[in-house]
Structures are given as C-alpha cells and as structure tokens.
Design a protein around this motif. Structure first.
Motif, mmCIF file in Angstrom:
data_model
loop_
_atom_site.group_PDB
_atom_site.id
_atom_site.type_symbol
_atom_site.label_atom_id
_atom_site.label_comp_id
_atom_site.label_asym_id
_atom_site.label_seq_id
_atom_site.Cartn_x
_atom_site.Cartn_y
_atom_site.Cartn_z
ATOM 1 N N THR A 296 1.489 -11.557 15.430
ATOM 2 C CA THR A 296 0.900 -10.255 15.351
ATOM 3 C C THR A 296 -0.420 -10.220 14.768
ATOM 4 O O THR A 296 -0.819 -11.327 14.155
ATOM 5 N N TYR A 297 -1.079 -9.021 14.303
ATOM 6 C CA TYR A 297 -2.230 -9.001 13.711
ATOM 7 C C TYR A 297 -1.818 -8.073 12.481
ATOM 8 O O TYR A 297 -1.020 -7.229 12.477
ATOM 9 N N MET A 298 -2.540 -8.590 11.248
ATOM 10 C CA MET A 298 -2.578 -7.924 10.126
ATOM 11 C C MET A 298 -3.574 -7.196 9.614
ATOM 12 O O MET A 298 -4.755 -7.557 9.746
ATOM 13 N N HIS A 299 -3.459 -5.884 9.430
ATOM 14 C CA HIS A 299 -4.562 -4.927 9.004
ATOM 15 C C HIS A 299 -4.690 -4.503 7.639
ATOM 16 O O HIS A 299 -3.392 -4.646 6.934
ATOM 17 N N TRP A 300 -5.815 -4.112 7.090
ATOM 18 C CA TRP A 300 -5.907 -3.469 5.786
ATOM 19 C C TRP A 300 -6.722 -2.158 5.946
ATOM 20 O O TRP A 300 -7.721 -2.171 6.872
ATOM 21 N N VAL A 301 -6.150 -1.307 5.205
ATOM 22 C CA VAL A 301 -6.570 0.253 5.094
ATOM 23 C C VAL A 301 -6.814 0.488 3.697
ATOM 24 O O VAL A 301 -5.878 0.268 2.828
ATOM 25 N N ASN A 302 -7.846 1.352 3.496
ATOM 26 C CA ASN A 302 -7.805 1.923 2.296
ATOM 27 C C ASN A 302 -7.776 3.483 2.130
ATOM 28 O O ASN A 302 -7.979 4.017 3.225
ATOM 29 N N GLN A 303 -7.391 4.056 1.025
ATOM 30 C CA GLN A 303 -7.571 5.383 0.656
ATOM 31 C C GLN A 303 -7.937 5.817 -0.570
ATOM 32 O O GLN A 303 -7.291 5.638 -1.632
ATOM 33 N N ARG A 304 -9.351 6.455 -0.737
ATOM 34 C CA ARG A 304 -9.787 6.590 -1.806
ATOM 35 C C ARG A 304 -9.014 7.811 -2.728
ATOM 36 O O ARG A 304 -8.443 8.713 -1.653
ATOM 37 N N LYS B 94 -16.961 -2.461 -7.522
ATOM 38 C CA LYS B 94 -17.663 -1.378 -8.079
ATOM 39 C C LYS B 94 -16.825 -0.342 -8.321
ATOM 40 O O LYS B 94 -15.620 -0.156 -7.417
ATOM 41 N N SER B 95 -17.082 0.935 -8.794
ATOM 42 C CA SER B 95 -16.430 2.238 -8.909
ATOM 43 C C SER B 95 -16.032 2.685 -7.646
ATOM 44 O O SER B 95 -14.886 3.174 -7.774
ATOM 45 N N ASP B 96 -16.678 2.590 -6.805
ATOM 46 C CA ASP B 96 -16.064 3.231 -5.553
ATOM 47 C C ASP B 96 -15.237 2.351 -4.750
ATOM 48 O O ASP B 96 -14.809 2.804 -3.588
ATOM 49 N N ASP B 97 -15.038 1.175 -5.346
ATOM 50 C CA ASP B 97 -13.787 0.357 -4.433
ATOM 51 C C ASP B 97 -12.513 0.962 -5.078
ATOM 52 O O ASP B 97 -11.344 0.315 -4.726
ATOM 53 N N THR B 98 -12.508 1.744 -6.173
ATOM 54 C CA THR B 98 -11.257 2.261 -6.652
ATOM 55 C C THR B 98 -10.348 2.931 -5.529
ATOM 56 O O THR B 98 -11.005 3.949 -4.996
ATOM 57 N N ALA B 99 -9.242 2.554 -5.069
ATOM 58 C CA ALA B 99 -8.437 3.116 -4.050
ATOM 59 C C ALA B 99 -7.304 2.493 -4.015
ATOM 60 O O ALA B 99 -6.885 1.548 -4.775
ATOM 61 N N ILE B 100 -6.363 3.165 -3.056
ATOM 62 C CA ILE B 100 -5.074 2.347 -2.849
ATOM 63 C C ILE B 100 -5.475 1.561 -1.623
ATOM 64 O O ILE B 100 -6.068 2.182 -0.398
ATOM 65 N N TYR B 101 -4.804 0.413 -1.334
ATOM 66 C CA TYR B 101 -5.016 -0.448 -0.402
ATOM 67 C C TYR B 101 -3.801 -0.492 0.501
ATOM 68 O O TYR B 101 -2.859 -1.149 -0.399
ATOM 69 N N PHE B 102 -3.758 -0.472 1.668
ATOM 70 C CA PHE B 102 -2.348 -0.799 2.367
ATOM 71 C C PHE B 102 -2.624 -1.817 3.194
ATOM 72 O O PHE B 102 -3.827 -1.873 3.960
ATOM 73 N N CYS B 103 -1.671 -2.761 3.516
ATOM 74 C CA CYS B 103 -1.640 -3.518 4.528
ATOM 75 C C CYS B 103 -0.738 -2.949 5.709
ATOM 76 O O CYS B 103 -0.030 -2.288 5.228
ATOM 77 N N ALA B 104 -1.108 -3.148 6.866
ATOM 78 C CA ALA B 104 -0.324 -2.568 8.000
ATOM 79 C C ALA B 104 -0.111 -3.588 9.177
ATOM 80 O O ALA B 104 -0.979 -4.582 9.285
ATOM 81 N N MET B 105 0.829 -3.508 9.936
ATOM 82 C CA MET B 105 0.870 -4.719 10.820
ATOM 83 C C MET B 105 1.341 -4.144 12.135
ATOM 84 O O MET B 105 2.177 -3.022 12.250
#
Lengths: 119, 112
Positions: free
Chosen positions: A32-40, A87-98
């Motif tokens: 499969t492919y593994m993806h990454w998603v963020n949510q500030r 940087k400060s705007d990298d502050t976020a929740i990071y999800f992996c998704a498959m």
C-alpha cells in the motif's frame, strides 16, 4: 485487525527536527501507500505527502517539499516522517493514513501525534 | 492543485432532521473509468477522521445508510438523514484523482 500506532507527542525547539513514526499491524505496508496529513490547531486537514514503502518513492505537496521527509522500514512495517527546521506554524497534530486493500481512499488512520514547536 | 470548497451548515441542526453538506471541486473528478474520485470523512471531536463515502456515492463498510453521497463531476453533496448525536463533528470532502490529495476546509455539524 489493521492498526496504525503513532509515536508520542513531541516538543521541539525552533530550528530543530523531529521524527515521527507510524507502526502498522495487521497489514503489510509493502502492499500500500502511506500518507501523512496535518491539522493545525482549530483548522482543517492538510495532505503532506505519501510514500510507497515497497520502493521508497515519495510524492509531496509543494509546500512540504523542504519541510517533510518520508521514509519507511518494511522490516518493522513502520513509516516515518521527519520534519526539519521547525517553526511555530509547524505546531499541529500529524496523522499517518493508509490506503488499504482499495487504493482510492484513506481506509485507516493513526491516532495522531501533537507536535509543539516552542523555545 | 485541485481546490475543494465546502459549504457551511445552518447550525445547530435539530435532532432527527436531515442535513446536506456541499463540496465543489475546481476540476472534474470523473475518471475515464467512470468512477468519480470524491471521498467524505467525518472527524468526531478528539478523534481521527474516518471514511464515510468513497467514489462519490459508495458507503464505506459499517457506515449507516443514513449517509448518502451524490453529485456530478464537480459538485457534490453528502446527505445525512435523521441526524443523531453521534453525527456531530467536522465533515471533510477529499479528491483522490490527482496529487496532492486535497481536502475541503471542513463543515461542522452541531446538534440542537
């Protein structure tokens, strides 16, 4: 049962790097492919990129090309994302998704990991 | 990049009423194979997103038949019939036709 287990919360100083992990159980990530998603904080979902663990091929969203580096270890069935020059705007929740058995959507998600950038 | 634009809901929605969430793409998501690569996800408060609908109108495994998806190549609707407490959260559309795999900005559903 397929599960994606992400590493714990991270606190990083500006200018440093963090490396997040996403361990998959119940499915071989070679298939499969593994993806990454963020949510500030308080914001929507933003796609960062994806990796094909079978060969290491990656695709990134333009804005993350110099920010994120995706890798995968098929021996441990784990995907990784390194975030550099925090940087400060990298502050976020990071999800992996498959993608799973059907490669047209994100079938499985990790629980998310909070990355906080602060001096 | 394909831009996904979602509409707002007239919140709060009374329990038992229906709700329709709209999503528009800047490019047709209709593939040459006849499938439309539009997905819907629900993110409940404090949780990871979960898949509701794929290929514009196919419900994911285990998803209630109160959820239905419809649309054309660029305009899409997620309908929730008889809204319940467990439907509260933010709904996202996503295109899976091209990279980057872009999401809409999200539509919040609140219950009255």
């Amino acid at each position: 049962e397929v599960q994606l287990q992400q590493s714990g919360a991270e606190l990083g100083k500006p200018g440093t790097s963090v490396k997040l992990s996403c361990k998959v159980s119940g499915y071989n990530i070679r298939n499969t492919y593994m993806h990454w998603v963020n949510q500030r904080p308080g914001k929507g979902l933003e796609w960062i990129g994806r990796i094909d663990p079978a060969n290491g091929n990656t695709i990134y969203a333009e804005k993350f090309k110099s920010k994120a580096t995706l890798t995968a270890d098929t021996s441990s069935n784990t995907a990784y994302m390194q975030l550099s020059q925090l940087k400060s705007d990298d502050t976020a929740i990071y999800f992996c998704a498959m993608e799973g058995y059907n490669p047209y959507y994100f079938d499985y998600w990790g629980q998310g990991v909070m990355v906080t950038v602060s001096s | 990049d394909i831009v996904m634009t979602q509409g707002a809901l007239p919140n709060p929605v009374p329990s038992g009423e229906s709700a329709s969430i709209t999503c528009q793409s800047s490019k047709s998501l209709l593939h040459s194979n006849g499938k439309t690569y539009l997905n819907w996800y629900l993110q409940r408060p404090g949780q990871s997103p979960q898949l509701l609908i794929y290929w514009m109108s196919t419900r994911a495994s285990g998803v209630s038949d109160r959820f239905s998806g419809s649309g054309s190549g660029t305009d899409f609707t997620l309908k929730i019939s008889s809204v319940e407490a467990e439907d509260v959260g933010v709904y996202y559309c996503q295109q899976f036709l091209e990279y980057p795999r872009t999401f809409g900005g999200g539509t919040k559903l609140e219950l009255k």
